[in-house]
Design a protein around this motif. Structure first.
Motif, short mmCIF file in Angstrom:
data_model
loop_
_atom_site.label_atom_id
_atom_site.label_comp_id
_atom_site.label_asym_id
_atom_site.label_seq_id
_atom_site.Cartn_x
_atom_site.Cartn_y
_atom_site.Cartn_z
N ALA A 118 91.28 103.94 82.96
CA ALA A 118 91.86 102.96 83.90
C ALA A 118 90.81 101.87 84.13
CB ALA A 118 92.27 103.63 85.20
N ALA A 119 90.33 101.33 83.03
CA ALA A 119 89.29 100.30 83.07
C ALA A 119 89.34 99.48 81.79
CB ALA A 119 87.91 100.94 83.21
N GLY A 120 88.90 98.24 81.90
CA GLY A 120 88.80 97.39 80.73
C GLY A 120 87.82 96.28 81.04
N CYS A 121 87.33 95.61 79.98
CA CYS A 121 86.47 94.45 80.20
C CYS A 121 87.24 93.26 79.65
CB CYS A 121 85.13 94.62 79.48
SG CYS A 121 83.97 93.29 79.82
N VAL A 122 87.55 92.31 80.50
CA VAL A 122 88.41 91.19 80.11
C VAL A 122 87.82 89.85 80.55
CG1 VAL A 122 90.60 92.48 80.04
CG2 VAL A 122 89.79 91.59 82.22
N MET A 123 88.35 88.78 79.98
CA MET A 123 87.93 87.42 80.34
C MET A 123 89.05 86.79 81.16
SD MET A 123 85.10 86.73 78.37
CE MET A 123 85.09 84.98 78.17
N PHE A 124 88.73 86.39 82.36
CA PHE A 124 89.72 85.68 83.18
C PHE A 124 89.31 84.22 83.29
CE2 PHE A 124 90.94 89.86 85.12
CZ PHE A 124 92.31 89.75 85.00
N THR A 125 90.28 83.34 83.24
CA THR A 125 90.03 81.91 83.42
C THR A 125 90.91 81.39 84.54
OG1 THR A 125 89.39 81.58 81.14
CG2 THR A 125 90.16 79.63 82.30
N GLY A 126 90.31 80.59 85.43
CA GLY A 126 91.06 80.03 86.54
C GLY A 126 90.18 79.12 87.37
N VAL A 127 90.66 78.78 88.53
CA VAL A 127 89.90 77.89 89.42
C VAL A 127 89.08 78.76 90.39
CG1 VAL A 127 91.84 77.60 91.05
CG2 VAL A 127 90.00 75.91 91.00
N PRO A 128 87.79 78.43 90.56
CA PRO A 128 87.01 79.20 91.53
C PRO A 128 87.58 79.05 92.94
CG PRO A 128 85.56 77.90 90.11
CD PRO A 128 86.97 77.45 89.84
N VAL A 129 87.60 80.13 93.69
CA VAL A 129 88.10 80.08 95.07
C VAL A 129 87.24 79.09 95.88
CG1 VAL A 129 88.36 81.43 97.20
CG2 VAL A 129 89.14 82.38 95.01
N LYS A 130 85.95 79.02 95.56
CA LYS A 130 85.06 78.09 96.27
C LYS A 130 85.52 76.64 96.08
CE LYS A 130 80.35 78.92 96.40
NZ LYS A 130 79.11 79.21 95.63
N THR A 131 85.98 76.32 94.88
CA THR A 131 86.46 74.97 94.58
C THR A 131 87.74 74.68 95.36
OG1 THR A 131 85.52 75.19 92.38
CG2 THR A 131 87.13 73.42 92.68
N LEU A 132 88.62 75.68 95.41
CA LEU A 132 89.86 75.51 96.17
C LEU A 132 89.53 75.29 97.65
CD1 LEU A 132 92.98 75.72 96.50
CD2 LEU A 132 92.66 78.17 96.86
N LEU A 133 88.52 76.06 98.13
CA LEU A 133 88.13 75.92 99.54
C LEU A 133 87.65 74.51 99.87
CD1 LEU A 133 86.49 79.31 100.53
CD2 LEU A 133 88.31 78.10 101.78
N GLU A 134 86.95 73.87 98.93
CA GLU A 134 86.51 72.49 99.15
C GLU A 134 87.72 71.58 99.27
OE1 GLU A 134 83.80 71.19 96.02
OE2 GLU A 134 82.64 73.02 96.43
N HIS A 135 88.70 71.81 98.39
CA HIS A 135 89.91 71.01 98.37
C HIS A 135 90.68 71.10 99.69
CE1 HIS A 135 93.50 69.09 96.75
NE2 HIS A 135 94.20 70.10 97.23
N VAL A 136 90.66 72.26 100.31
CA VAL A 136 91.42 72.44 101.57
C VAL A 136 90.51 72.29 102.80
CG1 VAL A 136 93.21 73.89 100.51
CG2 VAL A 136 91.18 74.98 101.48
#
Ligand code: MSS
Length: 366
Positions: A118-136
């Motif tokens: 019940a484990a894997g090593c994967v690559m996730f791509t997205g927007v950092p929550v910190k960046t979103l926080l700056e935006h809001v």
């Protein structure tokens, strides 16, 4: 031939031969199926849903998915298309269920009897929550947690708190968290939380909320059962309660993946013992392997790329062994000097098992 008929429709593209299918909502990677690569192929990646996933419709037009952001100075709703304009980052990370290794608890805690997969090593791509926080324009005064709400529809008349997958993590988790739309270079499939998933590197599976529909910065932890009483380190025989520690960060852990295929005959002589090791929230810095059940240890070698503190590392110990029965074990140490213990942390639901004894395995060389 693949027995894909055993898979639920939302995961029928998975490779059934390399999975242990526990139920329609729970399937794990077979120990030998991790192979020698570092990134877990999606076809073999474990799946765990606490409740049935939403309709496949939601991943047909991922950019249209809406995320509500609250508990911030400028609350708003943003589509995935809008999130994509704000920023982008990639993280390689271990995604691991809290209950991974539960099958090794002699107390047989209730829940899926996960072994190592019940484990894997994967690559996730997205927007950092910190960046979103700056935006809001930043979070509200007094916020102490980041709370993510899953997008599963809640049946009418049911108190959402009973089944809603809504998890809160402490604010320090924001540092490397992403709102991700891509996994291993592909749009996130429904089974893994598309169109949008909150990923919190270093934190256990349940904190990585799939099909996230709301991200809130809150003074309190979520009132949902899954936060209040679920996923707590309850003493043996006791029910989960808010007074107990929540399962958040992952501990240092490793396991051997080769040789481990029960259907493969392994011959005596030169052998490359292989496995995977994670430091939990930080780099794994040392790995030892034993062929005699922990009587003696040999420092093994990390191989392959180092994809950062949240990814696991592959390791190998090259040995020459005679015909006979061997008890293989591995023991990892991380950058904080924490070493994988011999004993599991006993707890009522069988969470966070990182005992090297429990993860050892017997192999017969012919
Ligand atoms: N999310 C949501 N929304 N829902 C559900 O159910 N689950 C959990 C996470 N998230 C859920 C979510 C869990 S619990 C886990 S592990 C994870 O997810 C898994 O992932 P995949 O992708 O593998 O399936 Mo245990 O700690």
């Amino acid at each position: 031939t693949a027995n894909n008929s055993a898979l639920p429709a939302y995961a029928d593209w998975k490779d059934a031969n390399h999975l242990i299918i526990h139920s329609a909502n729970t399937m794990e990677t077979k120990r030998h199926a991790f192979g020698s690569g570092i990134i877990t192929p999606l076809e073999r990646l474990f799946v765990r849903n606490n409740i049935a996933p939403p309709s496949e419709e939601i991943v047909k037009d991922p950019d249209a998915w809406v995320l509500e952001v609250s508990g911030v100075k400028n609350p708003q709703s943003l589509t995935v298309a809008e999130l994509k304009t704000l920023g982008v980052s990639t993280v390689a990370m271990v995604l691991q269920c809290n209950g991974n290794g539960r099958a090794y608890f002699p107390s047989k805690p209730s829940g899926t009897q996960w072994t190592v997969g019940a484990a894997g090593c994967v690559m996730f791509t997205g927007v950092p929550v910190k960046t979103l926080l700056e935006h809001v324009q930043g979070m509200d005064e007094g916020a102490k947690y980041m709370t993510g709400t899953g997008g599963e529809p809640i049946p009418d008349g049911l108190d959402p708190n009973t089944i809603q997958v809504e998890r809160s993590v402490p604010l320090e988790a924001i540092e490397d968290a992403l709102l991700a739309w891509e996994i291993n270079g592909k749009p996130i499939p429904l089974a893994h939380g598309g169109p949008l998933r909150l990923v919190v590197p270093g934190y256990t599976g349940v904190n990585n909320v799939k099909y996230i529909k709301r991200l809130a910065f809150t003074a309190e932890q979520s009132a949902a059962n899954i936060q209040q009483s679920g996923y707590r380190l309850a003493p043996m025989g006791e029910k989960g309660a808010p007074t107990q520690e929540s399962v958040w960060t992952m501990p240092v852990k490793s396991w051997i993946t080769y040789p481990s295929d029960p259907d493969e005959q392994v011959h005596a002589g030169k052998i490359q013992i292989q496995g995977l090791a994670t430091g939990g929230t930080t780099d794994v810095t040392k790995i030892e392997v034993s062929t005699d059940g922990g009587e003696s240890w040999h420092e093994a070698e990390f191989i392959g790329p180092d994809l950062g503190p949240y990814a696991w590392r592959q390791f190998v110990l090259s040995v020459e062994l005679e015909t006979g029965t061997y008890k293989l074990a591995s023991r990892a140490t991380n950058k904080n000097g924490e070493t994988q213990p011999a004993d599991r942390l006993e707890n009522n639901r069988g969470y966070l098992n990182n005992s090297w004894v429990d993860h050892s395995l017997e192999v017969v060389l012919v």
